[in-house]
Design a protein around this motif. Structure first.
Motif: not given
Length: 650
Positions: A16-43
């Protein structure tokens, strides 16, 4: 610092405008919980890298000569010895700019290897590799580590896509603490500070981005001259991680800001099982100056020389202060001295009034101290120490040490640059990894043919079409009924210097001139020349051998086959004989002037050849094609007679 975004099995990706967009027809493997875990690992990764970040920031100050800033009331002035050493080392890196040669491991892949050898330099040039290499060399010298990212830019080449290479700031990349190879890290993060408006403009279909708040992640920054307001900015995180899919290691990529997923390859059906890049590697290459245990980063020239630079700054400050005091004349004056002090201190007055008598007890000059010889010796000692610690001796900066001969100067430069060659060899290893990633990206994404202006084997520019058809996996031939599946071509890479060094080019040119003077290009000495070259270690050896072999073949053709062609043409088919000789001349196997040689009876091919060339000067049978006296050969005379007898009409 935008990441290179791409994917999909066919080289495409929903955008979308040159940037990838996520597929919405299935359950996302990466959501808010996974992002929170990723931020914890990053810190956690950031905390483990804190000491390295402090050193990187401090080294940048040393490079900019700001290490005394706000200290000692500015009385310490910086000297440029360390900066000069860094600039000299950077020049060494640029003088030894690398280029790659690709070799096939199997005979069937030789054409692909030759094509890659010609195409990769063009790909690198389009990606701005020379500037990237220069920037990375500075980072390697200053901080001890240059980090290169090799990815695919789908917007390059007018949307066709192409390989992109750039450097990554050491403060903006994070890895698992304790590992020494970046490929061993469980996760790798890079961050980039972007304004909220820029993020929204790249993802206009994501209304939640309009509610972005202040940055939730804190990243170390350099000490800039200007202040940077981050209230309307956020850190966009690029998260790479490896996962097992069957017996394969798959690389996945996620891009998020705060707790919002902008894109995740695991949420993309086309890439969920395939991964972000087919090679399955983190797209980062670390090039270190000196390796350090327990980390993929290294330490650089500033780390080993800043103490010496600090001593030189302090010694220089004391010597300058002493020189100022020695240059200034000061006086003792008694309180009751009958001297007008104001007029005495005014250097523009020619007359100084005195009341009463005047003697040396009234006004006396204060003894001026000389600069200590010990301080001068200590300064010179520290300068020599700096040269040794930075491998920047006088000979590396153009000094000759009294040597005047070219061979002697060359030997000094070679001996003085051995440490630089050792350090640059590690850069060549990193460059080899970069080229391997380039080959893998070409294998994955070059589905559409594209044209390249390359340098051919004849050293002339030519246009060539290239795609990945010869790089993709193909079936292995069955043996004894056993199916061995598919196999991709594998290539070996050899990195060499691109000869950007003026001295190296001059030395190579002089070698060729010496070979010419020794008769290497004389066709009559081709056998001896090839025997000599077989044991020499020189650049472009294969090309030189090829030229000498061709010269030898020309001489053999002129001596053995040309008379037979002329005689056969005279007897059977003059026109065909003429065409054969002209074809040989066009192929470079015979000098065109040889067609007017009168080695055959007058008439037939020889006569027709002379007629075609107009009033060509006649040549004697005793002259060669260059007009010189031809050496008689009983063997050739006998062979000519036999040929005439066998071809005579019966």
């Amino acid at each position: 610092m935008n990441e290179f975004l791409t994917g999909a099995a066919d080289g495409s990706l929903p955008v979308s405008d040159g940037m990838p967009i996520a597929d919405t027809e299935h359950t996302d493997a990466v959501g808010k919980e996974e992002i929170a875990e990723a931020v914890s690992i990053l810190q956690r990764y950031k905390a483990g890298k804190s000491n390295l970040e402090k050193r990187i920031i401090a080294n940048e100050k040393w490079f900019r000569q700001r290490h005394w800033e706000n200290e000692r009331d500015g009385k310490i002035k910086q000297t440029g010895w360390l900066f000069s050493a860094i600039a000299n080392k950077h020049a060494d890196f640029m003088d030894n700019f690398p280029e790659v040669n690709v070799s096939a491991r199997e005979p069937g892949d030789e054409n692909a290897a030759k094509a890659l050898t010609a195409v990769i330099p063009v790909v690198l040039d389009r990606a701005g590799w020379k500037q990237t290499y220069s920037d990375g060399s500075y980072e390697k010298i200053k901080t001890g580590t240059a980090v290169y990212m090799v990815g695919w830019d789908p917007n390059a080449s007018n949307g066709l896509g192409d390989v992109a290479i750039r450097t990554v700031d050491g403060l903006n990349i994070f890895w698992e603490p304790g590992i020494e190879d970046i490929q061993d890290s469980a996760n790798v993060f890079t961050v980039e500070l972007m304004s909220h408006d820029a993020i929204v403009s790249e993802y206009p279909d994501r209304p939640e981005l309009k509610e972005l708040s202040a940055p939730s992640i804190d990243v170390s920054r350099y000490s800039f001259d200007e202040s940077i307001d981050t209230s309307d900015k956020s850190y966009v995180v690029n998260w790479y991680r490896k996962r097992k899919v069957g017996d394969r290691t798959v690389l996945h990529y996620c891009r998020f800001v705060q707790d919002i997923v902008l894109y995740a390859s695991e949420n993309d059906p086309a890439l969920r099982d395939r991964g972000w890049y087919d090679h399955g590697l983190y797209p980062f290459v670390f090039d270190v100056f000196f390796p350090d245990k327990g980390t993929p980063a290294g330490f650089g020239l500033i780390d080993i020389s800043k103490d010496t630079q600090e001593d030189l700054d302090e010694i220089n400050a004391l010597m300058v202060e002493g020189a100022k005091r020695a240059a200034r004349v000061r006086y003792f004056m008694r309180d009751n001295a009958a001297v007008n002090a104001a007029e005495f201190c005014d250097l523009n007055r020619d007359i100084v009034h005195v009341a009463g008598g005047l003697d040396e007890m009234n006004v006396r000059e204060i003894a001026r101290p000389d600069v200590s010889a010990g301080a001068v010796n200590l300064q010179q000692y520290k300068i020599n120490e700096m040269k040794e610690n930075t491998f920047n001796r006088d000979v590396n900066s153009g000094g000759t040490g009294g040597t005047t001969t070219a061979a002697g100067i060359g030997a000094l430069q070679e001996a003085g640059s051995k440490v630089s060659r050792d350090i640059i060899s590690q850069t060549y290893n990193s460059f080899k990894l970069i080229c391997q990633m380039i080959i893998e990206l070409i294998r994955q994404f070059y589905d559409t043919p594209r044209y390249f202006r390359i340098i051919g084997e004849d050293k002339l520019q030519q246009y060539a079409s290239f795609d990945n058809s010869e790089l993709t996996a193909r079936p292995v031939e069955n043996e004894f009924g056993v199916d061995f599946g598919m196999k991709e071509p594998i290539f070996d890479l050899n990195v060499k210097v691109a000869k950007s060094n003026t001295w190296s080019r001059a030395a190579q040119n002089q070698d060729i001139i010496n070979f010419y003077g020794m008769g290497f290009f004389n066709p009559e000495q081709s056998t001896q020349a090839l025997a000599c070259l077989s044991v020499l270690e020189i650049d472009n050896k294969d090309e030189l051998i090829d030229v000498i072999k061709k010269n030898g073949l020309k001489e053999q053709f002129n001596a053995q086959f040309l008379p037979l062609l002329l005689n056969m043409a005279n007897v059977y088919a003059p026109d065909i004989g003429i065409q054969a000789v002209e074809a040989a001349a066009a192929a470079g196997l015979v000098d065109p002037a040889a067609m007017t040689q009168t080695g055959a009876p007058h008439g037939g091919a020889a006569a027709a050849g002379q007629a075609r060339q107009g009033a060509a000067p006649a040549r004697s049978a005793d002259t060669d094609i260059n007009g010189g006296m031809k050496q008689s050969s009983a063997y050739m005379d006998k062979q000519t007679s036999i040929a005439r007898e066998r071809t005579a009409p019966r």
